[in-house]
Design a protein around this motif. Structure first.
Motif, PDB file in Angstrom:
ATOM      1  N   ALA A 155       1.504 -33.731  11.310  1.00  0.00           N
ATOM      2  CA  ALA A 155       0.907 -32.556  11.942  1.00  0.00           C
ATOM      3  C   ALA A 155      -0.517 -32.862  12.403  1.00  0.00           C
ATOM      4  O   ALA A 155      -1.188 -33.729  11.841  1.00  0.00           O
ATOM      5  CB  ALA A 155       0.907 -31.383  10.965  1.00  0.00           C
ATOM      6  N   GLN A 156      -0.976 -32.135  13.391  1.00  0.00           N
ATOM      7  CA  GLN A 156      -2.306 -32.374  13.941  1.00  0.00           C
ATOM      8  C   GLN A 156      -3.385 -32.288  12.872  1.00  0.00           C
ATOM      9  O   GLN A 156      -4.301 -33.116  12.824  1.00  0.00           O
ATOM     10  CB  GLN A 156      -2.584 -31.365  15.064  1.00  0.00           C
ATOM     11  CG  GLN A 156      -3.848 -31.639  15.858  1.00  0.00           C
ATOM     12  CD  GLN A 156      -3.815 -32.981  16.584  1.00  0.00           C
ATOM     13  OE1 GLN A 156      -2.781 -33.367  17.135  1.00  0.00           O
ATOM     14  NE2 GLN A 156      -4.932 -33.691  16.588  1.00  0.00           N
ATOM     15  N   TRP A 157      -3.273 -31.300  11.954  1.00  0.00           N
ATOM     16  CA  TRP A 157      -4.291 -31.109  10.924  1.00  0.00           C
ATOM     17  C   TRP A 157      -4.311 -32.255   9.906  1.00  0.00           C
ATOM     18  O   TRP A 157      -5.302 -32.473   9.213  1.00  0.00           O
ATOM     19  CB  TRP A 157      -4.084 -29.786  10.181  1.00  0.00           C
ATOM     20  CG  TRP A 157      -2.769 -29.682   9.452  1.00  0.00           C
ATOM     21  CD1 TRP A 157      -1.626 -29.137   9.923  1.00  0.00           C
ATOM     22  CD2 TRP A 157      -2.462 -30.166   8.128  1.00  0.00           C
ATOM     23  NE1 TRP A 157      -0.616 -29.233   8.987  1.00  0.00           N
ATOM     24  CE2 TRP A 157      -1.107 -29.855   7.885  1.00  0.00           C
ATOM     25  CE3 TRP A 157      -3.204 -30.812   7.149  1.00  0.00           C
ATOM     26  CZ2 TRP A 157      -0.477 -30.176   6.687  1.00  0.00           C
ATOM     27  CZ3 TRP A 157      -2.577 -31.136   5.956  1.00  0.00           C
ATOM     28  CH2 TRP A 157      -1.239 -30.819   5.730  1.00  0.00           C
ATOM     29  N   ALA A 158      -3.200 -33.000   9.852  1.00  0.00           N
ATOM     30  CA  ALA A 158      -3.079 -34.059   8.848  1.00  0.00           C
ATOM     31  C   ALA A 158      -3.355 -35.452   9.410  1.00  0.00           C
ATOM     32  O   ALA A 158      -3.394 -36.419   8.649  1.00  0.00           O
ATOM     33  CB  ALA A 158      -1.679 -34.035   8.234  1.00  0.00           C
ATOM     34  N   LYS A 159      -3.569 -35.558  10.715  1.00  0.00           N
ATOM     35  CA  LYS A 159      -3.721 -36.880  11.330  1.00  0.00           C
ATOM     36  C   LYS A 159      -4.950 -37.622  10.788  1.00  0.00           C
ATOM     37  O   LYS A 159      -4.859 -38.781  10.369  1.00  0.00           O
ATOM     38  CB  LYS A 159      -3.795 -36.760  12.849  1.00  0.00           C
ATOM     39  CG  LYS A 159      -2.458 -36.431  13.515  1.00  0.00           C
ATOM     40  CD  LYS A 159      -2.577 -36.429  15.027  1.00  0.00           C
ATOM     41  CE  LYS A 159      -1.261 -36.078  15.693  1.00  0.00           C
ATOM     42  NZ  LYS A 159      -0.208 -37.085  15.442  1.00  0.00           N
ATOM     43  N   ARG A 160      -6.115 -36.995  10.820  1.00  0.00           N
ATOM     44  CA  ARG A 160      -7.303 -37.696  10.344  1.00  0.00           C
ATOM     45  C   ARG A 160      -7.248 -37.943   8.834  1.00  0.00           C
ATOM     46  O   ARG A 160      -7.585 -39.039   8.376  1.00  0.00           O
ATOM     47  CB  ARG A 160      -8.575 -36.933  10.709  1.00  0.00           C
ATOM     48  CG  ARG A 160      -9.822 -37.780  10.471  1.00  0.00           C
ATOM     49  CD  ARG A 160     -11.119 -37.097  10.855  1.00  0.00           C
ATOM     50  NE  ARG A 160     -12.232 -38.021  10.690  1.00  0.00           N
ATOM     51  CZ  ARG A 160     -12.770 -38.351   9.521  1.00  0.00           C
ATOM     52  NH1 ARG A 160     -12.287 -37.828   8.406  1.00  0.00           N
ATOM     53  NH2 ARG A 160     -13.762 -39.214   9.446  1.00  0.00           N
ATOM     54  N   PRO A 161      -6.830 -36.949   8.022  1.00  0.00           N
ATOM     55  CA  PRO A 161      -6.685 -37.234   6.586  1.00  0.00           C
ATOM     56  C   PRO A 161      -5.750 -38.410   6.311  1.00  0.00           C
ATOM     57  O   PRO A 161      -6.042 -39.254   5.468  1.00  0.00           O
ATOM     58  CB  PRO A 161      -6.112 -35.928   6.025  1.00  0.00           C
ATOM     59  CG  PRO A 161      -6.648 -34.879   6.942  1.00  0.00           C
ATOM     60  CD  PRO A 161      -6.640 -35.508   8.297  1.00  0.00           C
ATOM     61  N   TYR A 162      -4.632 -38.479   7.027  1.00  0.00           N
ATOM     62  CA  TYR A 162      -3.712 -39.587   6.835  1.00  0.00           C
ATOM     63  C   TYR A 162      -4.362 -40.903   7.246  1.00  0.00           C
ATOM     64  O   TYR A 162      -4.252 -41.923   6.547  1.00  0.00           O
ATOM     65  CB  TYR A 162      -2.428 -39.371   7.648  1.00  0.00           C
ATOM     66  CG  TYR A 162      -1.199 -39.238   6.786  1.00  0.00           C
ATOM     67  CD1 TYR A 162      -0.781 -40.281   5.962  1.00  0.00           C
ATOM     68  CD2 TYR A 162      -0.443 -38.067   6.773  1.00  0.00           C
ATOM     69  CE1 TYR A 162       0.339 -40.163   5.161  1.00  0.00           C
ATOM     70  CE2 TYR A 162       0.681 -37.940   5.982  1.00  0.00           C
ATOM     71  CZ  TYR A 162       1.065 -38.992   5.177  1.00  0.00           C
ATOM     72  OH  TYR A 162       2.174 -38.865   4.383  1.00  0.00           O
TER      73      TYR A 162
END
Length: 280
Positions: free
Chosen positions: A160-167
């Motif tokens: 998901a877009q919200w999880a891209k940078r955390p991942y």
């Protein structure tokens, strides 16, 4: 002969990794086979009391992980499981009679795993892999994280877009899990206990990457690495200096003398032996 034996015994008795290894060897987990993919990490988190077994010694590695279970384990990794709670309970679905009441409030106080806009915490809600990676990213130090790293995985489009940078951040730090297929992240799958063990063990091993505000004051931290040069060809010359102690790492060879007469012909493995070192 005595000098040789003394050196060998000092080598083993002063090994930095001896205690964790012995603790791990004493952990018996009934439902995790010796060749199970996450066996080392499961043993590590159980030995450190980060995650627990049931009364029969079962870990249930394929079971999912609830939000409250992850919070409790994360607090232990961060040495904040005894943090004094000084905030009010804002959650409508968490009461003081709940066994995990204090840990949920500790999480809220520290800002680890937040509640929902409707003022619920949903303690029993199962966490997804993306949600856990987001928590890990949130509490670790800021660093360059290029989301292009996600393209190394065949299911990058499922993040998901919200999880891209955390991942991307957790991938850069090496605190992630991609089993059974190394080319897949499976970001929307529910997190299993085995996967949680891997993530928590890796986070514990890289605790220096965690932001200071999330780490308990009693957590042992490495301050510096110093060196011994008592034996030129020793496998190791390093001493780890922490905020609590100085640790002679495995592989160092020290010159020592027995405090009492030593008789090698009657000595057995496991005997306690006292030494004097000529240098502090």
């Amino acid at each position: 002969m005595k000098k040789l034996l003394a050196g060998l015994m000092a080598f083993s008795l002063l090994a930095w990794n001896a205690l964790p290894v012995l603790a791990a060897q004493s952990v018996k987990i009934m439902d995790v086979s010796k060749d199970y993919w996450a066996k080392p990490e499961i043993v590590e988190v159980v030995a450190d009391n980060i995650m627990t077994l049931d009364d029969a010694g079962n870990f249930y590695p394929e079971d999912t992980v609830q939000r409250v279970e992850f919070v409790k384990a994360l607090l232990k990794v961060l040495s904040n499981d005894n943090l004094n709670v000084n905030i009010k309970n804002i959650f409508t679905d968490v009461s003081s009679s709940n066994a995990d009441y204090a840990d949920i409030l500790r999480s809220q106080q520290l800002g680890l795993v937040y509640g929902y806009p409707d003022r619920t915490f949903k303690p029993q809600k199962v966490m997804t892999r993306s949600e856990v990676q987001s928590v890990i990213s949130h509490i670790t130090k800021d660093g360059a994280a290029d989301v292009a790293i996600l393209n190394n995985f065949s299911d990058a489009d499922q993040v998901a877009q919200w999880a891209k940078r955390p991942y991307a951040k957790s991938l850069a730090y090496g605190i992630y899990v991609n089993y059974p297929n190394a080319n897949e992240l499976r970001p929307n799958d529910d997190l299993t206990r085995a996967e949680a063990a891997v993530l928590l063990a890796r986070l514990k091993d890289k605790i220096g990457l965690v932001k200071e505000e999330y780490v308990g004051p009693d957590l042992e931290k490495v301050i510096a690495i110093e060196h011994l040069n008592m034996k030129k060809n020793a496998p190791n010359h390093s001493v780890k200096i922490t905020n609590k102690r100085s640790i002679v790492l495995s592989g160092n060879v020290l010159a020592v003398a027995f405090t009492d007469k030593f008789r090698s012909e009657i000595a057995s493995a496991g005997d306690n032996v006292k030494f004097i070192a000529p240098q502090d």
